[in-house]
Design an enzyme around this catalytic site. Structure first.
Site, PDB file in Angstrom:
ATOM      1  N   SER A  49       0.844  -1.190   0.000  1.00  0.00           N
ATOM      2  CA  SER A  49       0.000   0.000   0.000  1.00  0.00           C
ATOM      3  C   SER A  49       0.877   1.237   0.000  1.00  0.00           C
ATOM      4  CB  SER A  49      -0.908   0.021   1.232  1.00  0.00           C
ATOM      5  OG  SER A  49      -1.620   1.247   1.312  1.00  0.00           O
TER       6      SER A  49
ATOM      7  N   TYR B 204      -2.151  -0.289  10.101  1.00  0.00           N
ATOM      8  CA  TYR B 204      -2.227  -0.734   8.701  1.00  0.00           C
ATOM      9  C   TYR B 204      -0.958  -0.314   7.960  1.00  0.00           C
ATOM     10  CZ  TYR B 204      -3.932  -1.399   3.951  1.00  0.00           C
ATOM     11  OH  TYR B 204      -4.068  -1.803   2.638  1.00  0.00           O
TER      12      TYR B 204
END
Length: 267
Positions: A129, A142
């Site tokens: 990501s 995350y």
């Protein structure tokens, strides 16, 4: 010979888009889901695999190898989201997202590498990501899991290069998927010191996802990488500002960059 490809987490979102696109390009694609019985009308075969259960990983890999005799590409996509202030988020939930996003991805690689070594060829694409390049407020865990997978990818790519295996990562930005539905949300507690800021940021996150790019762009990038003789280690797929934010982090003083991020997230 058509390449044999395994895409984890292919029942929805980016994984489904990648697997569908590649199957239409003529590849032999196997997608995975924890509950394949709930998945219907896909253009590729769905098999059971839970990245938290090594026995299901090994069974899925063995099934593909027995059926096709090889496994050429792994797209390590399965993952989960998590949001919340660090102070308010249960540590067990933090461990759970690391187990899925980092250790789950590692276990899938470990199960597949022996076959790729035997073939003296293979390509592993770890889906990370853009958030993994920076610590983002209320998404710190995350970011940490994806940043860790980026570094593991770098290490593994050097370890296996002499064996004929290539390992890269693809970092998406915000895409219009249902990731929010599967994300662990720390509740917005009434007595929390972060109540107002966290709620504001939850609203921003949902808006970013709903207004995100088409997952087909990720599929096209993956297809391009598969057909690149000497792929790079890092790929980013996202809007201009998302990718430019990584450049800014490299060149700006830490405090300046932090002020830009805090302003963006209305903190």
């Amino acid at each position: 010979m058509s390449k044999v490809i395994l895409v984890t987490g292919a029942s929805s979102g980016i994984g489904k888009s990648i697997a569908t696109f590649l199957s239409k390009k003529g590849y032999k694609v196997f997608g995975t889901s924890r509950n394949p019985k709930n998945v219907e009308n896909f253009s590729f075969e769905i098999i059971a695999l839970d990245v938290l259960k090594m026995e299901t990983i090994e069974k899925a890999v063995a099934y593909i190898i027995k059926k096709e005799g090889r496994l050429d590409v792994l797209i390590n996509n399965a993952g989960m989201g998590i949001t919340g202030p660090i102070e308010d988020t249960p540590t067990d939930e933090m461990r759970a997202v690391f187990n899925t996003n980092l250790f789950g991805a590692i276990d899938v690689m470990k199960a597949i590498l022996p076959q790729m070594r035997a073939q003296k060829s293979g390509l592993i694409l770890n889906v990370t990501s853009i958030a993994g390049y920076m610590g983002l407020p209320f998404r710190g865990l995350y970011s940490a899991t994806k940043g860790a997978l980026e570094l593991v990818t770098e290490a593994v790519s050097m370890e296996v290069r002499s064996l004929g295996i290539k390992v890269v990562n693809v970092a998406p930005g915000d895409f219009a998927t249902n990731i929010a539905a599967g994300r662990y949300h720390t509740p917005v507690y009434e007595n929390s010191a972060y109540k107002e800021n966290y709620q504001t940021n939850l609203n921003l996150m949902d808006a970013h996802v709903s207004g995100g790019m088409d997952p087909l762009e990720m599929a096209k990038t993956v297809y391009k990488i598969i057909n690149t003789k000497n792929p790079k280690i890092h790929y980013k797929v996202g809007g201009f500002m998302e990718k430019f934010s990584i450049v800014l982090k490299r060149i700006l003083p830490d405090k300046w960059y932090q002020e830009i991020v805090m302003n963006h997230y209305k903190l």
